[in-house]
Design an enzyme around this catalytic site. Structure first.
Site, short mmCIF file in Angstrom:
data_model
loop_
_atom_site.label_atom_id
_atom_site.label_comp_id
_atom_site.label_asym_id
_atom_site.label_seq_id
_atom_site.Cartn_x
_atom_site.Cartn_y
_atom_site.Cartn_z
N LYS A 22 0.83 -1.20 0.00
CA LYS A 22 0.00 0.00 0.00
C LYS A 22 0.87 1.26 0.00
CE LYS A 22 -3.59 0.00 2.87
NZ LYS A 22 -4.98 0.21 2.49
N ARG A 91 -3.38 2.70 8.81
CA ARG A 91 -3.71 1.42 8.14
C ARG A 91 -2.48 0.55 7.98
NH1 ARG A 91 -8.60 2.51 4.72
NH2 ARG A 91 -8.77 4.75 4.71
N GLY A 100 -8.10 -7.93 4.96
CA GLY A 100 -8.89 -8.07 6.19
C GLY A 100 -8.18 -8.74 7.34
N MET A 102 -5.39 -7.66 8.95
CA MET A 102 -4.82 -6.77 9.96
C MET A 102 -5.69 -5.53 10.13
SD MET A 102 -0.80 -7.24 9.49
CE MET A 102 -0.92 -6.93 7.76
N ARG A 335 -3.39 -0.89 -6.41
CA ARG A 335 -2.45 -2.01 -6.46
C ARG A 335 -2.81 -2.83 -7.69
NH1 ARG A 335 -5.32 -4.74 -1.29
NH2 ARG A 335 -7.30 -5.05 -2.32
N HIS A 451 -1.66 -42.46 0.76
CA HIS A 451 -1.91 -43.31 -0.40
C HIS A 451 -3.09 -42.81 -1.21
CE1 HIS A 451 -3.97 -46.69 -2.33
NE2 HIS A 451 -2.74 -46.97 -2.74
N ARG A 582 5.21 -47.18 -12.60
CA ARG A 582 5.35 -47.99 -11.37
C ARG A 582 4.78 -49.37 -11.64
NH1 ARG A 582 3.60 -42.86 -8.68
NH2 ARG A 582 5.11 -42.33 -7.04
N ARG A 637 9.96 -48.58 -14.10
CA ARG A 637 10.67 -48.85 -12.84
C ARG A 637 10.40 -50.27 -12.40
NH1 ARG A 637 9.23 -45.88 -7.45
NH2 ARG A 637 7.41 -47.25 -7.55
N GLU A 770 17.12 -41.94 -4.45
CA GLU A 770 16.09 -41.81 -3.41
C GLU A 770 16.69 -41.85 -2.01
OE1 GLU A 770 12.21 -43.90 -4.81
OE2 GLU A 770 13.85 -45.28 -5.24
N SER A 789 16.97 -40.58 -12.12
CA SER A 789 15.71 -39.90 -11.83
C SER A 789 15.61 -39.73 -10.32
CB SER A 789 14.54 -40.71 -12.37
OG SER A 789 13.33 -40.07 -12.04
N GLY A 791 13.93 -39.58 -7.05
CA GLY A 791 12.65 -39.96 -6.43
C GLY A 791 12.52 -39.14 -5.17
N THR A 792 11.99 -37.95 -5.34
CA THR A 792 12.02 -37.01 -4.22
C THR A 792 11.02 -37.34 -3.12
OG1 THR A 792 10.71 -35.59 -5.66
CG2 THR A 792 13.04 -35.04 -5.41
N ASN A 793 10.08 -38.27 -3.39
CA ASN A 793 9.21 -38.70 -2.29
C ASN A 793 10.05 -39.45 -1.26
OD1 ASN A 793 7.06 -37.80 -3.81
ND2 ASN A 793 6.58 -39.83 -4.62
N ASP A 794 10.76 -40.47 -1.76
CA ASP A 794 11.60 -41.23 -0.84
C ASP A 794 12.80 -40.40 -0.37
OD1 ASP A 794 10.71 -43.86 -0.11
OD2 ASP A 794 10.67 -44.30 -2.25
N CYS A 857 10.97 -37.63 -10.52
CA CYS A 857 9.67 -38.29 -10.71
C CYS A 857 8.88 -38.38 -9.42
CB CYS A 857 9.83 -39.66 -11.34
SG CYS A 857 10.77 -40.80 -10.30
N TYR A 877 14.33 -32.98 -17.11
CA TYR A 877 12.87 -33.13 -17.18
C TYR A 877 12.26 -33.31 -15.81
CZ TYR A 877 13.50 -38.18 -16.42
OH TYR A 877 13.80 -39.40 -15.88
C1 PEP Z 1 9.78 -41.38 -5.14
O1 PEP Z 1 10.19 -41.98 -4.15
O2 PEP Z 1 9.90 -40.16 -5.30
C2 PEP Z 1 9.07 -42.12 -6.18
C3 PEP Z 1 8.70 -41.53 -7.29
O3 PEP Z 1 8.79 -43.42 -5.93
P1 PEP Z 1 7.54 -43.91 -5.05
O4 PEP Z 1 6.70 -42.71 -4.73
O5 PEP Z 1 6.83 -44.90 -5.88
O6 PEP Z 1 8.22 -44.49 -3.88
MG MG Z 2 10.32 -44.12 -4.24
#
Ligand code: PEP
Ligand code: MG
Length: 905
Positions: A22, A91, A100, A102, A335, A451, A582, A637, A770, A789, A791-794, A857, A877
């Site tokens: 502002k 203000r 809204g 603050m 703004r 899941h 998978r 995989r 992973e 690749s 595996g950023t989940n693990d 992935c 990628y």
């Molecule tokens: C991961 O671990 O990022 C992955 C893609 O494999 P999953 O989720 O199947 O373990």
């Molecule tokens: Mg995994």
């Protein structure tokens, strides 16, 4: 001495960090010569100092005095001056707009004396006393923390006592009575009288605005909008102008284009004889902006010219607040306006068309999140709805259907032609069948990477998880809502909103999305699906920006898909390949018994015969996928999860056998053996146990079976004239030796198949990164890998030591509250930790193989912020669920046109 105070004449629009949005924009308008009531801004730095020390820095008081005196000189009157008071508004204004969240205090400077001065000067006693009662009310509530209801009740009682309905019907005498009563409330509640000293009022209001940064609702809003908690707010002190001085005064809010639809042409509301708050509060019906033209043509013309100036200057749609005081136009705020997803795309494309911005700039102004909103069917906003409860929005969309509590019911009712919502306490891989047929999925437990959520997103199925108020009794087919007497039964209709997490009772009308039709079937089909001109313009706008994103992107986008239909959809949505197929999903359902045989086999013959039964099925899976992805790379995989996921649940089986034993029923040899094996395979922490490459090394034939199926399927496709491009990916690798052994097996099998079939098979073999160890030793892994690749989940699970199925529901809320992180690291990449492992892994890998192909992935591959990070790190990628592909394409383009530096992450 730090500078804490800036006159509006000293700032500009680029000083938002210091002056807030502002303040920076007010200064910019002053620079442009637009009429803005004079004032000054106290910086965010002062707020941070206040919050840290618990009191305002001394030098702030001094600087406020100087700024105030300059303002008084400009205006020719003093703050609270008895015969001609200068009144100011106080203000908040943070760097990012927090609507809204603050506080604001208006009419500072009024007291028992200056109220008379204001009455005389304005010639309107009613206005003066109404302003005074508003000050005490706002000040009491905001600065003195008095329960606001005490004021509202006293106000309503006064009106009732006088038999009055409209606030505007209260006369001077009544308002004077209310002022006295409000003052009494202040004294009673705080033990001290309402402060009559104008400067005391001002200083207290400033500190209240500082404090309001830390109110719970502001903190919650910041968390939701991912605004950092340590920014602090600026405070704007500005001379009051009054729109409530009679019929040639008024106040309004306007936009240079329609923020809701994106339609070109000005848009706004105006209220005659009113103060700003009245417009927003919706107390009276507003007039359209055009009405102002008839009421006060000069002010209207000036406003139109100013809107044009502002839009040209900001090169974007502006949101403006203005007041007309006795025929004089004042701008109180501007703004770059917030807008809906459709408006964002349409306005960006319009501005390109008008040659006011470049395509790159347009791309920066839309987001993947906005595109997501345009892709899913949506509930009709206008429809009436009864909210039952709210959970976590896990996978967007709008679904309506009958409640079913089990897989079997889901399938049965769907076959009978019903739409169903699968309602479960939580889901597991066994529920897949039900999830596939259901219109939507609702669970009482689990987080956004549970899941249910992951699978639902993968399928583009609407899903709400963690709706904790639900008490689900599957056996009796009922669902209660905690804290209410409502009981729903199987067959009752509910609607779930996967974008907001809301659960509604009954049917709610759904609207289809022409943007989805465009993305999957092309521009002509999208235009044909659009029912009106505005939607057609939306479709062409999305087309313009998405094709531009594709041109600019460095990252390509693949999809995570493991069924031919998903692969085909991914392709239609613009995926350039499959980054993760998978294979474990292929062993569920009927095939589970076959894999059970592999696990229970005691001899090589038994195991081989189990493999033989599985082989043709697995080969058929791959043929289907290679066909759908003909000419595009498909990363398969090898099987990843622990074996017990394919066996019956240990508790269920133990109970079954115990019951049989207790009732004297015969327990077969097979059942006993199964229970033994289940016990044997049971792991305390299966996520860190016998899975991934470890499983492949322990049961060598399992990976071998899959590799042979891949090679044979590729050979079949080649013979059929196709162009299969399979890649084999090994999960959960931690050491080069693990990969080396699998690689040797794979190369041998591929060569055998190639020779026997008389075809040349080139199948790259790569690894998933992973585990932190894999990232740190990616240079030695690279010797054995053709690609990587992440595996950023693990990798998130193993870097943090978080069990991904458990932590979100158990303590992440506390972690958000404590500020450990603002967003779940499973949702958006933790750049400092997990992201750093990706970056280190990349450097290590490329130190050995400079052009090794690298992607990601994990779920993060479809998350906008993470995509920008992966672009910066130099991945080739990202791979995400088919439904996220358009979003990822857009964000990959946006990442390429942005000037983000590593510090931005
Ligand atoms: C991961 O671990 O990022 C992955 C893609 O494999 P999953 O989720 O199947 O373990
Ligand atoms: Mg995994």
């Amino acid at each position: 001495m730090s500078t804490f105070v800036y006159a509006f004449t000293e700032g500009n629009k680029d000083m938002k960090d210091l002056l807030g949005g502002k303040g920076a924009n007010l200064a910019e308008m002053v620079k442009l010569g637009i009429p803005v009531p004079p004032g000054f801004t106290i910086s965010t730095e002062a707020c941070r100092a206040y919050l840290e020390e618990g009191h305002s820095p001394d030098s702030l008081q001094v600087q406020v005095t100087t700024a105030l005196r300059n303002m008084e000189a400009d205006m020719g009157k003093k703050l609270g001056q008895a015969d001609n008071p200068l009144l100011v508004s106080v203000r908040s204004g943070a760097k990012f707009s927090m609507p809204g969240m603050m506080e604001t205090v208006l009419n500072i400077g009024l007291n028992d004396e200056s109220v008379h001065g204001l009455a005389t000067r304005s010639g309107n006693s009613r206005f003066a006393w109404d302003s005074y009662r508003r000050l005490i009310q706002m000040f009491g509530k905001t600065v003195l923390d008095i329960d606001g209801d005490l004021f509202s009740e006293a106000f309503d009682n006064a009106k009732e006592g006088l038999g009055i309905e409209q606030d505007t019907d209260l006369d001077v005498e009544a308002l004077q009575g209310i002022v006295e009563e409000f003052k009494a409330i202040v004294e009673r509640e705080t033990g001290a009288p309402f402060p009559l000293d104008p400067r005391e009022q001002l200083d207290a209001a400033v500190e209240a605005v500082f404090r309001s940064w830390n109110t719970e609702r502001a903190a919650i809003y910041r968390r939701r909008e991912r605004i950092p908690h340590d920014l602090g707010t600026a405070v704007n002190i500005q001379a009051m102008v009054f729109g409530n001085q009679g019929s040639n005064s008024g106040t309004g809010v306007c936009f240079t284009r329609d923020p809701s639809s994106g339609q070109g042409g000005v848009y706004g509301d105006y209220l005659v004889n009113a103060q700003g708050e009245d417009v927003v509060a919706g107390i009276r019906n507003t007039l359209s902006l055009e009405a102002l033209e008839n009421i006060d043509k000069a002010s209207y013309d000036e406003l139109m010219a100013t809107m044009h100036t502002l839009e040209t200057h900001y090169r974007d749609m502006c949101d403006i607040e203005f007041t007309v005081e006795n025929g004089k136009l004042w701008l109180l705020q501007t703004r770059v306006g917030k807008r809906t997803a459709s408006a964002a795309f349409r306005i960006a494309a319009q501005l390109v068309e008008e040659k006011l911005i470049t395509r790159d700039e347009a791309l920066a102004r839309v987001s993947g999140e906005q595109l997501t909103q345009l892709l899913f069917p949506q509930f009709d906003d206008e429809a009436e709805k009864t909210v039952l409860t709210k959970g976590m929005a896990a996978s967007p969309g709008a679904a309506v259907g009958e409640i079913v509590f089990s897989n079997a019911q889901a399938v049965e009712r769907t076959n009978a032609g019903a739409d169903v919502i699968l309602v479960r306490r939580e889901t597991n891989p066994d529920d897949l069948e039900g999830m596939v047929v259901a219109a939507g999925i609702l669970t009482a437990r689990g987080g956004k990477t549970s899941h249910a959520a992951e699978v639902a997103r993968g399928m583009g199925r609407c899903c709400v998880v963690g709706a904790e108020a639900l008490i689900i009794d599957e056996k009796n087919g009922t669902m209660k809502i905690r804290g209410t007497d409502r009981v729903l039964h199987a067959g009752d209709v509910i609607a779930i909103d996967g974008t907001s997490g809301e659960v509604f009772l009954g049917d709610v009308p759904v609207m289809p999305s022409p943007v989805t039709v465009y993305i999957s079937e092309g521009l002509d089909a999208g235009l044909a699906a659009a029912q009106d001109q505005a939607t057609k313009e939306l479709v062409t706008s999305v087309h313009l920006l998405l094709t531009h994103a594709d041109r600019r992107a460095k990252l390509t986008v693949r999809a995570n898909a493991d069924a031919p239909e998903d692969a085909a959809r991914a392709r239609a949505y613009g995926a350039t390949g499959i980054g993760l197929c998978r294979t474990e999903h292929m062993f569920l359902g009927d095939r589970r018994q076959l894999i059970e045989k592999v696990i229970l086999a005691e001899t090589d013959e038994q195991r081989d015969s189990a493999f033989d039964a599985l082989f043709p099925l697995q080969k058929g899976d791959f043929i289907g996928i290679f066909e759908a992805m003909d000419g595009l790379p498909t990363t398969v995989r090898l099987i990843d999860p622990p074996l017990h996921e394919f066996l019956p649940d240990i508790t269920d089986l133990s109970v079954k056998i115990a019951v049989k034993e207790a009732t004297g029923e015969e327990v077969t040899e097979e059942e006993r053996k199964l229970l033994d094996t289940v016990r044997e395979q049971h792991e305390q922490n299966p996520m860190l146990g016998l899975r991934g490459v470890r499983l492949g090394l322990k049961i060598r034939g399992l990976f071998g079976l899959q590799i042979r199926a891949i090679a044979e399927a590729a050979a079949d496709r080649l013979e059929a004239g196709g162009h299969p491009l399979p890649e084999i990916m090994v999960p959960l690798v931690g050491s080069a030796r693990e990969l080396q052994i699998i690689r040797e097996d794979a190369e041998r099998i591929i060569a055998e198949v190639g020779e026997s079939r008389g075809v040349k098979l080139t199948i790259p073999i790569g690894a998933m990164i992973e585990l932190p160890r894999a990232a740190i030793t990616a240079d030695s892994l690279a010797e054995e890998a053709d690609f990587f690749s992440f595996g950023t989940n693990d990798l998130t699970q193993t870097a943090w030591g978080f069990s991904r199925d458990d932590v979100e529901a158990t303590f992440f809320n506390e972690y958000f509250d404590l500020g450990v992180f603002g967003v779940s690291p499973f949702e958006s990449i933790d750049t400092r930790g997990v992201g750093n492992l990706v970056s280190v892994g990349m450097k290590n890998a490329r130190s050995v193989k400079p052009s090794i192909h690298c992607g990601v992935c994990g779920e993060h591959g479809g998350d906008p912020l993470s995509i920008h990070f992966f672009h910066k790190v130099g991945l080739d990628y990202v791979s995400c669920s088919p439904f996220r592909v358009p979003v990822a394409r857009l964000e990959a383009g946006r990442a390429a046109v942005s000037n983000e530096s590593p510090d931005d992450f």
